[in-house]
Design an enzyme around this catalytic site. Structure first.
Site, short mmCIF file in Angstrom:
data_model
loop_
_atom_site.label_atom_id
_atom_site.label_comp_id
_atom_site.label_asym_id
_atom_site.label_seq_id
_atom_site.Cartn_x
_atom_site.Cartn_y
_atom_site.Cartn_z
N CYS A 1 5.47 5.13 15.53
CA CYS A 1 6.44 4.12 15.96
C CYS A 1 7.37 3.61 14.87
O CYS A 1 8.58 3.77 14.98
CB CYS A 1 5.71 3.00 16.65
SG CYS A 1 4.89 3.62 18.12
N GLY B 1 0.82 -1.21 0.00
CA GLY B 1 0.00 0.00 0.00
C GLY B 1 0.85 1.25 0.00
O GLY B 1 1.96 1.26 -0.57
P1 NAD Z 1 2.35 10.01 23.59
O1 NAD Z 1 2.99 11.18 22.99
O2 NAD Z 1 0.95 9.66 23.19
O3 NAD Z 1 2.36 10.11 25.18
C1 NAD Z 1 3.46 10.53 25.93
C2 NAD Z 1 2.94 11.27 27.16
O4 NAD Z 1 4.05 11.57 28.02
C3 NAD Z 1 2.28 12.60 26.84
O5 NAD Z 1 0.96 12.63 27.37
C4 NAD Z 1 3.17 13.65 27.49
O6 NAD Z 1 2.47 14.76 27.99
C5 NAD Z 1 3.79 12.83 28.61
N1 NAD Z 1 5.06 13.39 29.10
C6 NAD Z 1 6.10 13.87 28.40
N2 NAD Z 1 7.07 14.30 29.23
C7 NAD Z 1 6.63 14.07 30.48
C8 NAD Z 1 7.19 14.29 31.78
N3 NAD Z 1 8.39 14.83 31.93
N4 NAD Z 1 6.46 13.94 32.85
C9 NAD Z 1 5.23 13.38 32.71
N5 NAD Z 1 4.67 13.16 31.51
C10 NAD Z 1 5.36 13.49 30.42
O7 NAD Z 1 3.32 8.79 23.27
P2 NAD Z 1 2.94 7.24 23.15
O8 NAD Z 1 2.44 6.94 21.78
O9 NAD Z 1 2.13 6.84 24.31
O10 NAD Z 1 4.39 6.58 23.26
C11 NAD Z 1 5.10 6.57 24.48
C12 NAD Z 1 6.30 5.65 24.32
O11 NAD Z 1 5.84 4.30 24.12
C13 NAD Z 1 7.19 5.96 23.13
O12 NAD Z 1 8.51 5.67 23.45
C14 NAD Z 1 6.70 4.99 22.06
O13 NAD Z 1 7.67 4.68 21.12
C15 NAD Z 1 6.37 3.78 22.89
N6 NAD Z 1 5.36 2.89 22.30
C16 NAD Z 1 4.27 3.42 21.69
C17 NAD Z 1 3.29 2.56 21.17
C18 NAD Z 1 2.06 3.10 20.47
O14 NAD Z 1 1.32 2.31 19.90
N7 NAD Z 1 1.80 4.40 20.49
C19 NAD Z 1 3.42 1.16 21.31
C20 NAD Z 1 4.57 0.67 21.98
C21 NAD Z 1 5.52 1.55 22.47
C1 UGA Z 2 3.36 -0.99 15.76
C2 UGA Z 2 3.65 -2.45 16.11
O1 UGA Z 2 2.77 -3.30 15.36
C3 UGA Z 2 3.45 -2.72 17.60
O2 UGA Z 2 3.83 -4.06 17.89
C4 UGA Z 2 4.34 -1.75 18.38
O3 UGA Z 2 4.15 -1.90 19.76
C5 UGA Z 2 4.02 -0.33 18.00
O4 UGA Z 2 4.20 -0.16 16.56
C6 UGA Z 2 4.98 0.61 18.66
O5 UGA Z 2 6.09 0.29 18.94
O6 UGA Z 2 4.54 1.70 18.93
P1 UGA Z 2 1.19 0.50 15.38
O7 UGA Z 2 2.15 1.54 14.93
O8 UGA Z 2 0.12 0.85 16.35
O9 UGA Z 2 1.99 -0.73 16.05
O10 UGA Z 2 0.44 -0.08 14.10
P2 UGA Z 2 0.63 -1.30 13.08
O11 UGA Z 2 -0.62 -2.05 13.04
O12 UGA Z 2 1.87 -2.04 13.30
O13 UGA Z 2 0.76 -0.50 11.70
C7 UGA Z 2 1.83 0.40 11.46
C8 UGA Z 2 1.76 0.94 10.05
O14 UGA Z 2 2.07 -0.07 9.11
C9 UGA Z 2 0.37 1.46 9.66
O15 UGA Z 2 0.52 2.67 8.94
C10 UGA Z 2 -0.19 0.39 8.76
O16 UGA Z 2 -1.09 0.87 7.81
C11 UGA Z 2 1.09 -0.12 8.09
N1 UGA Z 2 0.99 -1.51 7.60
C12 UGA Z 2 0.80 -2.53 8.48
C13 UGA Z 2 1.10 -1.76 6.25
O17 UGA Z 2 1.29 -0.84 5.42
N2 UGA Z 2 1.03 -3.07 5.82
C14 UGA Z 2 0.84 -4.11 6.66
O18 UGA Z 2 0.80 -5.25 6.19
C15 UGA Z 2 0.73 -3.83 8.03
#
Ligand code: NAD
Ligand code: UGA
Length: 445
Positions: free
Chosen positions: A276, A269
């Site tokens: 992430c 796609g």
């Molecule tokens: P986010 O931006 O949605 O949330 C981060 C939060 O931390 C914000 O609400 C911010 O206000 C707060 N923050 C920042 N500095 C701070 C401080 N000094 N004290 C208290 N709060 C503070 O980010 P997210 O998507 O939740 O991601 C967080 C981490 O988890 C990242 O490292 C990301 O890579 C990882 N992660 C994200 C996902 C996902 O699906 N979004 C999945 C797995 C891991």
């Molecule tokens: C991804 C990982 O799947 C999680 O395991 C991980 O925890 C997370 O990142 C993270 O570290 O934050 P996420 O970003 O929520 O999760 O979404 P995915 O479902 O993985 O999709 C990521 C992107 O890849 C999307 O834009 C999706 O459209 C694209 N994608 C996914 C494709 O283009 N093709 C596929 O076959 C699958």
């Protein structure tokens, strides 16, 4: 094990006081799910507005199933919110750091929030604490967190462990991914930390892999980079399919039948987006370089990914010739369905390319319009997709929300000025649409 059986197992007694720092997409899910598992959880965020909303049980991000879990946990007094790290740390045995680690301009992860939190934790230590990185961080961050805490804590309060417990949840499926994960990775330096984390995760029935902290950190970066590589691989194959007249969807099915390869994450796609994959691929390249290895494979994964966005636009140009003054409807602006997250969404880039060429762009999305409007200047936002497609010369399907598959395409054909669909996710029923009189193009087929 079936999902039902797994569901039954999640929910046995937990016994910890936990603090989760960061109430974002990850922190809120982690905090509320640990509370659901009967722990007492305080969720901290420095964003006062966010905490104010949460205290009123208003959830700042859209995540299916999350509001109900939060409301239930708050009602049972197992979950509360604050802006004060030190208050939360003092009341907790385990502290999860789940703040953002966004990319810096040079591509490396910006760890300033992690460092800031580590300093505040250091100043709040008053008894043994287990400090766990949940945020995705480059290898050797755990070492730096430990050094930071030692640097800023008082002489009396050096009784703590640092651990890494990377999170693998996906947005849109976050609750299930957290409660029923494929694995739990625990990176520890001491038996004490290992024992606590194993106990904490006992109600969740999943294999637990115990490693050292550096290894756990690399597992996270390598997992995301590998999945991103799979996507770029199939997108590269899609380009060959287009030239050769083959169908990438069948190719994915065919190679995916090999259990060593697997069908998942082989959907061609407009590429991967989100907060992430792009960030973590970049950060993994960055830390590898710092450690003396040039990760050229991942450089190419990145290049292929970005080129898919332009590629769709050039395919549209092939059909419409001139983009200037064309009406283009874009369905989907979140980086994937079931989330309102628009960070690094391929759709945003595509819309900007079209706007730069002078197109009039109308965007519709079930959940992400408000967040998109903060980023996109010049596009029009329509709640109703039928309004977005009115008089359009092209409809781009950019995010595969199930709502879009359920649209009345006969009505859409009547509404459009030229019935042309560019399906950036190979999501719609191509044959049906062609039979209905649409010009349809997909990716790699
Ligand atoms: P986010 O931006 O949605 O949330 C981060 C939060 O931390 C914000 O609400 C911010 O206000 C707060 N923050 C920042 N500095 C701070 C401080 N000094 N004290 C208290 N709060 C503070 O980010 P997210 O998507 O939740 O991601 C967080 C981490 O988890 C990242 O490292 C990301 O890579 C990882 N992660 C994200 C996902 C996902 O699906 N979004 C999945 C797995 C891991
Ligand atoms: C991804 C990982 O799947 C999680 O395991 C991980 O925890 C997370 O990142 C993270 O570290 O934050 P996420 O970003 O929520 O999760 O979404 P995915 O479902 O993985 O999709 C990521 C992107 O890849 C999307 O834009 C999706 O459209 C694209 N994608 C996914 C494709 O283009 N093709 C596929 O076959 C699958």
């Amino acid at each position: 094990m079936g999902k039902k059986m797994k569901r039954k197992n999640a929910g046995k007694k937990g016994r910890f006081n936990i603090c989760v720092i960061g109430a974002g997409y990850v922190g809120l899910v982690v905090a509320s799910c640990f509370a659901k598992l009967k722990n007492k959880v305080i969720c901290v965020d420095s964003n006062q507005e966010k905490v104010k909303l949460l205290k009123q049980s208003k959830i700042p991000n859209f995540e299916p199933g999350l509001p109900a879990i939060i409301r239930d946990a708050v009602k049972k007094k197992r979950l509360s919110f604050t802006t004060s790290i030190s208050e939360a740390v003092k009341k907790s045995d385990i502290i999860f750091i789940a703040v953002g680690t966004p990319p810096r301009k040079d591509g490396e992860a910006d760890l300033s929030a992690v460092e800031n939190v580590a300093r505040t934790i250091a100043q709040s230590l008053d008894s043994y604490k287990l400090i766990v990185e949940k945020s995705t961080v480059p290898v050797q961050t755990g070492i730096e967190i430990k050094k930071t805490i030692l640097r800023y804590t008082s002489k009396r309060n050096k009784d703590f462990d640092v651990a890494s417990n990377p999170e693998f949840l996906r947005e849109g499926k976050a609750i299930d991914d957290f409660l029923y994960p494929d694995r739990i990775v625990i990176g520890v330096e001491t038996k004490r930390a290992e024992k606590i984390l194993k106990k904490l995760y006992e109600p969740i029935k999943a294999p637990v892999l115990v490693t050292d902290i550096n290894t756990a950190e690399i597992i996270k970066h390598a997992s995301n980079s590998f999945l991103a590589t799979k996507i770029s691989f199939i997108n590269a194959v899609a380009r060959v399919c287009e030239e050769a007249g083959a169908d990438v969807r069948k190719v994915a099915e065919g190679i995916g039948m090999d259990a060593r390869i697997g069908r998942r994450f082989l959907d061609a796609g407009i590429g991967f987006g989100g907060s992430c994959f792009p960030k973590d691929v970049e950060a993994f390249i960055g830390i590898s370089k710092k450690l003396g290895y040039r990760f050229n494979l991942l450089e190419e994964v990145k290049n292929i990914n970005i080129s898919q966005r332009r590629h769709l636009v050039s395919k549209i140009k092939e059909e419409l010739w001139i983009i200037k003054d064309k009406n283009i409807a874009v369905l989907g602006v979140s980086f994937k369905p079931d989330t309102d997250d628009v960070r690094e969404s391929p759709s945003i880039d595509i819309i900007n390319y079209l706007l730069e060429e002078g197109a009039k762009v109308r965007v519709s999305d079930p959940k992400a319009l408000s967040k998109a409007s903060e980023l996109l200047k010049g596009a029009h936002f329509c709640k109703d997709p039928y309004i977005a497609v009115k008089n359009a010369d092209c409809l781009i399907l950019a995010t595969e929300w199930k709502e879009f598959a359920e649209l009345d395409f006969r009505r859409i054909k009547r509404l459009m000025r030229y019935p042309f669909i560019a399906d950036g996710r190979n999501f719609l029923d191509r044959d049906k649409l062609r039979r209905a009189g649409f010009k349809y193009i997909g990716i790699g087929r």
